[in-house]
Write a protein that holds these residues in place. Structure first.
Motif, mmCIF file in Angstrom:
data_model
loop_
_atom_site.group_PDB
_atom_site.id
_atom_site.type_symbol
_atom_site.label_atom_id
_atom_site.label_comp_id
_atom_site.label_asym_id
_atom_site.label_seq_id
_atom_site.Cartn_x
_atom_site.Cartn_y
_atom_site.Cartn_z
ATOM 1 N N VAL A 6 -5.089 55.378 -55.470
ATOM 2 C CA VAL A 6 -6.473 55.198 -55.907
ATOM 3 C C VAL A 6 -7.339 56.358 -55.423
ATOM 4 O O VAL A 6 -6.973 57.081 -54.496
ATOM 5 N N THR A 7 -8.480 56.507 -56.082
ATOM 6 C CA THR A 7 -9.516 57.391 -55.585
ATOM 7 C C THR A 7 -10.521 56.538 -54.829
ATOM 8 O O THR A 7 -11.037 55.556 -55.365
ATOM 9 N N GLY A 8 -10.736 56.878 -53.562
ATOM 10 C CA GLY A 8 -11.678 56.110 -52.752
ATOM 11 C C GLY A 8 -13.111 56.531 -53.018
ATOM 12 O O GLY A 8 -13.373 57.480 -53.760
ATOM 13 N N ALA A 9 -14.054 55.816 -52.404
ATOM 14 C CA ALA A 9 -15.472 56.137 -52.587
ATOM 15 C C ALA A 9 -15.793 57.542 -52.070
ATOM 16 O O ALA A 9 -16.771 58.163 -52.507
ATOM 17 N N ASP A 10 -14.942 58.057 -51.149
ATOM 18 C CA ASP A 10 -15.153 59.415 -50.631
ATOM 19 C C ASP A 10 -14.581 60.485 -51.566
ATOM 20 O O ASP A 10 -14.620 61.675 -51.255
ATOM 21 N N GLY A 11 -14.020 60.049 -52.730
ATOM 22 C CA GLY A 11 -13.495 60.996 -53.695
ATOM 23 C C GLY A 11 -12.081 61.467 -53.409
ATOM 24 O O GLY A 11 -11.528 62.254 -54.184
ATOM 25 N N ARG A 12 -11.479 60.972 -52.329
ATOM 26 C CA ARG A 12 -10.131 61.409 -51.981
ATOM 27 C C ARG A 12 -9.089 60.403 -52.439
ATOM 28 O O ARG A 12 -9.342 59.201 -52.498
ATOM 29 N N SER A 13 -7.898 60.934 -52.727
ATOM 30 C CA SER A 13 -6.782 60.095 -53.158
ATOM 31 C C SER A 13 -6.124 59.439 -51.949
ATOM 32 O O SER A 13 -5.946 60.063 -50.906
ATOM 33 N N THR A 14 -5.742 58.173 -52.103
ATOM 34 C CA THR A 14 -4.989 57.495 -51.046
ATOM 35 C C THR A 14 -4.065 56.446 -51.666
ATOM 36 O O THR A 14 -4.381 55.859 -52.698
ATOM 37 N N ALA A 15 -2.917 56.260 -51.029
ATOM 38 C CA ALA A 15 -2.101 55.096 -51.350
ATOM 39 C C ALA A 15 -2.843 53.860 -50.862
ATOM 40 O O ALA A 15 -3.562 53.910 -49.862
ATOM 41 N N ALA A 16 -2.674 52.753 -51.588
ATOM 42 C CA ALA A 16 -3.396 51.537 -51.246
ATOM 43 C C ALA A 16 -2.535 50.327 -51.564
ATOM 44 O O ALA A 16 -1.632 50.395 -52.404
ATOM 45 N N ALA A 17 -2.814 49.245 -50.857
ATOM 46 C CA ALA A 17 -2.116 47.989 -51.122
ATOM 47 C C ALA A 17 -3.128 46.859 -51.143
ATOM 48 O O ALA A 17 -4.135 46.898 -50.428
ATOM 49 N N ASP A 18 -2.843 45.874 -51.990
ATOM 50 C CA ASP A 18 -3.695 44.692 -52.064
ATOM 51 C C ASP A 18 -2.851 43.464 -51.725
ATOM 52 O O ASP A 18 -2.062 42.991 -52.550
ATOM 53 N N PRO A 19 -2.975 42.957 -50.487
ATOM 54 C CA PRO A 19 -2.178 41.794 -50.094
ATOM 55 C C PRO A 19 -2.701 40.487 -50.676
ATOM 56 O O PRO A 19 -2.141 39.428 -50.405
ATOM 57 N N GLY A 20 -3.771 40.574 -51.483
ATOM 58 C CA GLY A 20 -4.292 39.374 -52.127
ATOM 59 C C GLY A 20 -5.792 39.200 -51.976
ATOM 60 O O GLY A 20 -6.395 38.392 -52.672
ATOM 61 N N ASP A 21 -6.389 39.993 -51.073
ATOM 62 C CA ASP A 21 -7.836 39.840 -50.859
ATOM 63 C C ASP A 21 -8.582 41.170 -50.984
ATOM 64 O O ASP A 21 -9.650 41.339 -50.414
ATOM 65 N N GLY A 22 -7.980 42.114 -51.716
ATOM 66 C CA GLY A 22 -8.670 43.381 -51.959
ATOM 67 C C GLY A 22 -7.851 44.569 -51.481
ATOM 68 O O GLY A 22 -6.869 44.409 -50.753
ATOM 69 N N TRP A 23 -8.266 45.769 -51.927
ATOM 70 C CA TRP A 23 -7.499 46.979 -51.639
ATOM 71 C C TRP A 23 -7.725 47.449 -50.211
ATOM 72 O O TRP A 23 -8.846 47.444 -49.708
#
Ligand code: ZN
Length: 271
Positions: A6-23
Motif C-alpha cells: 500500500v501507499t501510506g499517508a506519508d506517500g511511501r510504499s509499505t507491506a501491510a496486513a489486515d488481521p481483521g480490524d484494519g491495515w
C-alpha cells in the motif's frame, strides 16, 4: 489474514496486513521483500502501527518466477476446441509484465489484445519436489490476475511465450488472502468485465489442475520461493473464442473480480 502493498499517508510504499480490524504496517517496503525476509506465518508477530492506505499497489513487484497455466478450466478448454489435458500447459512471464490493480495496461497499437481473468497463487515457503500436501502447505495466499494476452503474437508459433510476456500487461492484486480464509477447491467465482459488460464468469471448482496440484507439478522441475506466483488459467468467455473474435480497444476498462479477493480495474492504453 489479508495482505497488500500500500501507499501510506506519508506517500511511501509499505507491506501491510489486515488481521481483521484494519491495515497495519509490516517491516518491508512491499510484499515481495516481506516474504523474502519473514516466515509466511509470522505476520502476527511483526504487525506494526495502524495505517490508512491512500492506494493499494502491485502487491508482489519482485517475484523471481511467474509461472502460468493455460487450458485449465474444463469449459474454456472445450471453447478452444481441445480435449482435457493429461498434463498442465505451462508458460512463464517476467516480473516486468506485472502492474498494479489500477495501473494502465500499456501496449503498442495494432495488436489483438484479449482478456483472461485468473486466480493467482502466491508461494509462501521455498519448495522443490513437493508432493500435493507439501505444496498445499507452501501456499501463502491467493490474489487476482488478468493474463492479458496478445493473440496474434501468441498464435505465431506453437509456443505461446511471445504473446504472453509483454511488459506492463498483467494486472495483479489488489490484496492477497491466506488459505484459511479462501478455499478455491470449494469454488470461488472468477469474473471479467469489459467496459461494464460481463465477458467471463467461472468457478475455480472447475479447475482441472487445482492450486496445490499446479504448485507441486511446477516444483518438480524448478525451485519456487516466497513471493513467486502461479497463475491458474482462465475460464471460458475470452474474446478470441467469440464469433467474430472481439479484442480490447484503446481506452477500454478491464475489470477482473474474484469473490473474496476484490477487483482489478485497469484501463487499456495503446501508445
Ligand atoms: Zn492465462
Amino acid at each position: 489474514m489479508r495482505f497488500a502493498t500500500v501507499t501510506g499517508a506519508d506517500g511511501r510504499s509499505t507491506a501491510a496486513a489486515d488481521p481483521g480490524d484494519g491495515w497495519r504496517r509490516l517491516p518491508a517496503p512491499h510484499l515481495s521483500a516481506y516474504l523474502a525476509e519473514f516466515p509466511a506465518a509470522s505476520a502476527q508477530n511483526v504487525l506494526g502501527e495502524r495505517i490508512e492506505p491512500t492506494a493499494l499497489t502491485l502487491p508482489l513487484p519482485e517475484p523471481r518466477k511467474v509461472v502460468c497455466c493455460g487450458l485449465n478450466y474444463a469449459d474454456h478448454i472445450l471453447e478452444m476446441g481441445r480435449e482435457l489435458p493429461a498434463h498442465p500447459t505451462l508458460f512463464a512471464k517476467y516480473a516486468d509484465t506485472l502492474i498494479g490493480p489500477t495501473d494502465d495496461i500499456t501496449l503498442p497499437p495494432g495488436l489483438n489484445v484479449d482478456w483472461e481473468a485468473e486466480l493467482a497463487v502466491v508461494v509462501g515457503t521455498e519448495i522443490r519436489g513437493a508432493d500435493r500436501d507439501e505444496a498445499a502447505a507452501a501456499i501463502f495466499g491467493y490474489t487476482v490476475a488478468n493474463d492479458v494476452s496478445v493473440r496474434d503474437w501468441q498464435k505465431r508459433t506453437l509456443q505461446w511465450f511471445q504473446g504472453k510476456a509483454w511488459d506492463h500487461s498483467t494486472p495483479i492484486g489488489p490484496i492477497v488472502v491466506t488459505p484459511d480464509e479462501l478455499d478455491p477447491v470449494a469454488g470461488v467465482e472468477v469474473v471479467c468485465r469489459v467496459d461494464g459488460v460481463e465477458r467471463q464468469r467461472g468457478t475455480t471448482s472447475q479447475l482441472v489442475f487445482d492450486a496445490a496440484a499446479l504448485v507441486a507439478y511446477v516444483s518438480t522441475f524448478t525451485r519456487l520461493r516466497p513471493g513467486d506466483l502461479v497463475l491458474t488459467g482462465t475460464p471460458s468467455g475470452v474474446g478470441m473464442g467469440m464469433t467474430p473474435p472481439v479484442f480490447l480497444t484503446d481506452g477500454a476498462v478491464l475489470e477482473t473480480e474474484i469473490t473474496g479477493l476484490g477487483v482489478l480495474r485497469n484501463r487499456v492504453v495503446f501508445r
